[in-house]
Design an enzyme around this catalytic site. Structure first.
Site, mmCIF file in Angstrom:
data_model
loop_
_atom_site.group_PDB
_atom_site.id
_atom_site.type_symbol
_atom_site.label_atom_id
_atom_site.label_comp_id
_atom_site.label_asym_id
_atom_site.label_seq_id
_atom_site.Cartn_x
_atom_site.Cartn_y
_atom_site.Cartn_z
ATOM 1 N N ARG A 135 44.264 63.825 27.462
ATOM 2 C CA ARG A 135 43.572 62.568 27.791
ATOM 3 C C ARG A 135 42.089 62.667 27.471
ATOM 4 O O ARG A 135 41.440 61.658 27.228
ATOM 5 C CB ARG A 135 43.799 62.218 29.272
ATOM 6 N N ILE A 179 39.633 53.007 30.366
ATOM 7 C CA ILE A 179 40.928 53.656 30.132
ATOM 8 C C ILE A 179 41.660 53.593 31.468
ATOM 9 O O ILE A 179 41.077 53.868 32.518
ATOM 10 C CB ILE A 179 40.756 55.114 29.627
ATOM 11 N N SER A 180 42.923 53.199 31.451
ATOM 12 C CA SER A 180 43.660 52.993 32.702
ATOM 13 C C SER A 180 43.820 54.301 33.475
ATOM 14 O O SER A 180 43.843 55.382 32.901
ATOM 15 C CB SER A 180 45.045 52.406 32.414
ATOM 16 N N GLN A 181 43.980 54.138 34.780
ATOM 17 C CA GLN A 181 44.248 55.282 35.666
ATOM 18 C C GLN A 181 45.599 55.908 35.284
ATOM 19 O O GLN A 181 46.582 55.190 35.084
ATOM 20 C CB GLN A 181 44.299 54.739 37.102
ATOM 21 N N PRO A 182 45.691 57.248 35.200
ATOM 22 C CA PRO A 182 46.956 57.894 34.831
ATOM 23 C C PRO A 182 48.147 57.441 35.678
ATOM 24 O O PRO A 182 49.231 57.201 35.134
ATOM 25 C CB PRO A 182 46.657 59.381 35.043
#
Ligand code: SAH
Length: 221
Positions: A43, A69-72
């Protein structure tokens, strides 16, 4: 050199990544295929170098131009919802952004078609896919409110920015039996994550979670 960059050191090392995967498991993600792909996808190459040490925290991070960037956990949850009924061939994504969600999907489905309205983000994402050797991704610079008609219908559609209502073309471009995963709501932080399934008769909709996405905007950036 690239190999080293992918492996990471210190805060981006394999141990740091494994901890993130453990956290996702604790939070209820149990699809091993997804967890394995997230474990082996770096990431930190999807964020600016200055943010790299935070890449394996379970948080959204800025990627410039007002986007994130989206949260995992959310990436895992949306991917899980999308793939719940079995493997998929053609998936459309709206909101390429950093390309992280795209990269995860590309390793789990046959082909990904991803639409982004900010050209600079799209270009960076394209370089990252090349660097990682991901070849089953097609990108379009466009307003995702229109979907991507050329390759429709899709087995799955995933939207990573929130409209106040589902844009009609996305319903139209979904295959019968296909699934659409989308955050809906005008207020950031109070959006509903919906899973919409297309049936012979119409559309079934299910609420998954309350989520916080950047808005799905109109036009090209
Ligand atoms: N999945 C991405 C999320 C990025 S944030 C990631 O994890 O990096 C949402 C993205 O949606 C932004 O890049 C934003 O530019 C894009 N976006 C917003 N409205 C859009 C629209 N109408 N069409 C296409 N992309 C859009």
């Amino acid at each position: 050199m690239n190999e080293l960059r992918h492996q990471g050191i210190g805060m981006t090392s394999q141990r740091t990544r494994d901890r993130l995967i453990e956290r996702l498991r604790e939070k209820g993600i149990n699809n091993n295929a997804i967890l394995d792909v997230m474990r082996s996808t770096p990431r930190h190459i999807f964020v600016d170098e200055a943010m790299a040490t935070r890449a394996y925290e379970d948080t959204a991070l800025p990627i410039g131009l007002g986007q994130t960037i989206s949260q995992p956990y959310i990436v895992a949850r949306m991917t899980e919802a999308l793939l719940e009924a079995g493997p998929l061939e053609k998936v459309m994504e709206i909101g390429t952004g950093s390309g992280y969600q795209t990269a995860i999907l590309s390793r789990l489905v046959k082909r990904v078609y991803s639409v982004e309205r900010i050209e600079a983000l799209q270009q960076q994402a394209r370089l990252r896919f090349q660097e990682l050797g991901l070849r089953n991704i097609r990108l379009k610079y466009s307003d995702g409110n229109w979907g991507w008609e050329d390759y429709a219908p899709y087995d799955g559609i995933i939207v990573t920015a929130a409209p106040s209502q589902v844009p009609k073309p996305l319903f139209d471009q979904l295959k019968i039996g296909g699934r659409l995963v989308i955050p809906v709501g005008a207020q950031q932080g109070e959006q509903q994550l919906l899973v919409v399934t297309r049936t012979e008769e119409g559309f079934d909709s299910q609420h998954l979670d309350l989520v916080s996405f950047v808005p799905l905007l109109g036009g090209r950036g």
